[in-house]
Motif scaffolding. Structure first.
Motif, PDB file in Angstrom:
ATOM      1  N   UNK A  89       0.815  -1.217   0.000  1.00 41.40           N
ATOM      2  CA  UNK A  89       0.000   0.000   0.000  1.00 41.40           C
ATOM      3  C   UNK A  89       0.849   1.267   0.000  1.00 41.40           C
ATOM      4  N   UNK A  90       1.864   1.314   0.851  1.00 42.28           N
ATOM      5  CA  UNK A  90       2.629   2.549   1.031  1.00 42.28           C
ATOM      6  C   UNK A  90       3.846   2.669   0.112  1.00 42.28           C
ATOM      7  N   UNK A  91       4.441   1.527  -0.269  1.00 45.74           N
ATOM      8  CA  UNK A  91       5.666   1.578  -1.067  1.00 45.74           C
ATOM      9  C   UNK A  91       5.536   0.907  -2.440  1.00 45.74           C
ATOM     10  N   UNK A  92       4.408   0.279  -2.682  1.00 42.17           N
ATOM     11  CA  UNK A  92       4.168  -0.455  -3.928  1.00 42.17           C
ATOM     12  C   UNK A  92       5.214  -1.538  -4.173  1.00 42.17           C
ATOM     13  N   UNK A  93       5.627  -2.178  -3.101  1.00 40.02           N
ATOM     14  CA  UNK A  93       6.563  -3.296  -3.209  1.00 40.02           C
ATOM     15  C   UNK A  93       5.785  -4.598  -3.126  1.00 40.02           C
ATOM     16  N   UNK A  94       5.957  -5.437  -4.133  1.00 34.44           N
ATOM     17  CA  UNK A  94       5.434  -6.797  -4.038  1.00 34.44           C
ATOM     18  C   UNK A  94       6.524  -7.760  -4.464  1.00 34.44           C
TER      19      UNK A  94
END
Length: 198
Positions: A89-94
């Motif tokens: 949500x906050x860093x767009x890291x997946x």
């Protein structure tokens, strides 16, 4: 004379019997004592138990594990780890995109920056945070963390509320947070551009 000799011998005899009984009791009690391990072995055993509890009972996710693994396990730290949902949500890291060959360096840079904002070089359990009072500590990067405890027992750090508290890995205290703790400059640099989707 014979009578005085008998009294002296009987006192000596009783003293000898009492001494032998005490020695025998002492000897037998040391044989029955359980073996005590050295303090290092006890600490190592305790840490192993804590590490097992850490990995079995809750899930940090790939990025959370990266954060914790960057810290030395034998030194006291507290880390406020973002949940998997918060990383997205906050860093767009997946995980799928972040560990692609072209993104791996950027991912490590972001995660190490988050570590600098969210780790404190001391063990801080939720019990050490008073309800209704705010305490502050500097993180590893020098960013000030304002920590308080809500009435429901959750810790709030720079307006980010906890999801899970007081987990341990080695000497590290881990609190899972429903958000990423970061300064305004870093937040602006990693915020997704919402205009791209229009």
């Amino acid at each position: 004379m014979r009578r005085g000799y008998f009294v002296k011998n009987s006192i000596a005899f009783v003293c000898m019997v009492v001494s032998l009984c005490c020695f025998l009791i002492l000897f037998l009690s040391t044989l029955k004592l359980p073996e005590v391990s050295s303090s290092n072995d006890a600490v190592r055993s305790h840490r192993t138990t804590k590490d097992r509890k850490f990995s079995e009972n809750w899930h940090l996710g790939m990025f959370g594990n990266m954060l914790v693994e960057m810290l030395p396990q034998d030194l006291a730290f507290t880390i406020f780890v973002p949940s998997e949902k918060a990383f997205w949500r906050d860093l767009r890291l997946n995980v799928n995109e972040s560990f692609a060959a072209e993104n791996i360096n950027n991912t490590y840079a972001i995660v190490s920056r988050v570590l600098g904002f969210s780790a404190v070089p001391r063990a801080l359990t939720s019990d050490a945070v008073p309800v209704g009072k705010e305490i502050s500590y500097d993180s590893l990067s020098g960013f000030t963390l304002y920590i308080s405890k809500a009435v429901n027992g959750k810790i709030v750090v720079n307006r980010v509320q906890s999801e899970s508290l007081d987990r341990r890995k080695g000497e590290i205290v881990v609190h899972i947070m429903d958000g990423v703790i970061m300064d305004a400059d870093f937040k602006q640099s990693v915020q997704p551009d919402y205009d791209e989707g229009r």
